[in-house]
Design a protein around this motif. Structure first.
Motif, mmCIF file in Angstrom:
data_model
loop_
_atom_site.group_PDB
_atom_site.id
_atom_site.type_symbol
_atom_site.label_atom_id
_atom_site.label_comp_id
_atom_site.label_asym_id
_atom_site.label_seq_id
_atom_site.Cartn_x
_atom_site.Cartn_y
_atom_site.Cartn_z
ATOM 1 N N UNK A 62 0.824 -1.208 0.000
ATOM 2 C CA UNK A 62 0.000 0.000 0.000
ATOM 3 C C UNK A 62 0.865 1.268 0.000
ATOM 4 N N UNK A 63 0.351 2.310 -0.660
ATOM 5 C CA UNK A 63 0.983 3.629 -0.656
ATOM 6 C C UNK A 63 -0.076 4.666 -0.330
ATOM 7 N N UNK A 64 0.256 5.530 0.610
ATOM 8 C CA UNK A 64 -0.617 6.644 0.972
ATOM 9 C C UNK A 64 -0.079 7.894 0.302
ATOM 10 N N UNK A 65 -0.973 8.640 -0.350
ATOM 11 C CA UNK A 65 -0.588 9.898 -0.989
ATOM 12 C C UNK A 65 -1.401 11.012 -0.359
ATOM 13 N N UNK A 66 -0.701 12.045 0.118
ATOM 14 C CA UNK A 66 -1.373 13.243 0.633
ATOM 15 C C UNK A 66 -1.301 14.289 -0.466
ATOM 16 N N UNK A 67 -2.454 14.676 -1.003
ATOM 17 C CA UNK A 67 -2.525 15.657 -2.083
ATOM 18 C C UNK A 67 -2.573 17.081 -1.515
ATOM 19 N N UNK A 68 -3.444 17.260 -0.551
ATOM 20 C CA UNK A 68 -3.691 18.574 0.045
ATOM 21 C C UNK A 68 -3.671 18.388 1.541
ATOM 22 N N UNK A 69 -3.093 19.276 2.326
ATOM 23 C CA UNK A 69 -2.348 20.458 1.890
ATOM 24 C C UNK A 69 -0.992 20.078 1.296
ATOM 25 N N UNK A 70 -0.492 20.947 0.452
ATOM 26 C CA UNK A 70 0.822 20.702 -0.146
ATOM 27 C C UNK A 70 1.893 20.867 0.917
ATOM 28 N N UNK A 71 3.064 20.309 0.793
ATOM 29 C CA UNK A 71 3.552 19.564 -0.360
ATOM 30 C C UNK A 71 2.948 18.163 -0.419
ATOM 31 N N UNK A 72 2.890 17.612 -1.628
ATOM 32 C CA UNK A 72 2.416 16.241 -1.813
ATOM 33 C C UNK A 72 3.411 15.301 -1.144
ATOM 34 N N UNK A 73 2.894 14.358 -0.396
ATOM 35 C CA UNK A 73 3.753 13.391 0.304
ATOM 36 C C UNK A 73 3.277 11.989 0.011
ATOM 37 N N UNK A 74 4.212 11.028 0.040
ATOM 38 C CA UNK A 74 3.870 9.614 -0.139
ATOM 39 C C UNK A 74 4.482 8.808 0.994
ATOM 40 N N UNK A 75 3.731 7.853 1.481
ATOM 41 C CA UNK A 75 4.232 6.932 2.497
ATOM 42 C C UNK A 75 3.888 5.518 2.030
ATOM 43 N N UNK A 76 4.888 4.676 1.965
ATOM 44 C CA UNK A 76 4.707 3.299 1.505
ATOM 45 C C UNK A 76 4.729 2.366 2.709
ATOM 46 N N UNK A 77 3.834 1.370 2.708
ATOM 47 C CA UNK A 77 3.835 0.378 3.776
ATOM 48 C C UNK A 77 2.497 0.296 4.473
ATOM 49 N N UNK A 78 2.463 -0.453 5.580
ATOM 50 C CA UNK A 78 1.176 -0.699 6.251
ATOM 51 C C UNK A 78 0.803 0.380 7.266
ATOM 52 N N UNK A 79 1.615 1.438 7.356
ATOM 53 C CA UNK A 79 1.316 2.608 8.187
ATOM 54 C C UNK A 79 1.213 2.264 9.672
#
Length: 96
Positions: A62-79
């Motif tokens: 799984x990958x989590x993507x934060x679109x807003x608020x910027x900056x865009x961030x990605x976190x990979x894994x089971x969190x």
């Protein structure tokens, strides 16, 4: 942080794997604790919609993507590491 700001999060998963389910459960928990009422979560199953991986350049799930608020961030894994997720998303934890 602007109180009106809504966090836009996308969680990319591949089917109902243990890792995907764990990531979703962890993410919902963190959002309810720290962003209650201030987030939109979209879960995208790449087994059903593989074409959506390209837009956010998803290479692992799984990958989590934060679109807003910027900056865009990605976190990979089971969190599962709450502190790492909050830091990665730039969320200030609410003190209990």
């Amino acid at each position: 942080m602007n109180m009106e700001e809504v966090w836009e999060l996308k969680l990319y998963i591949a089917g109902k794997t243990i890792k995907s389910q764990t990531a979703l459960r962890n993410l919902k928990k963190y959002c309810e604790e720290h962003l209650k009422g201030k987030y939109k979560l979209e879960v995208i199953d790449l087994l059903k919609k593989p074409q959506l991986a390209e837009g956010d350049q998803i290479f692992a799930v799984p990958t989590l993507v934060k679109k807003v608020p910027e900056p865009i961030r990605k976190i990979i894994g089971d969190l599962s590491n709450e502190e790492k997720v909050l830091v990665g998303l730039n969320i200030v934890p609410i003190k209990k």
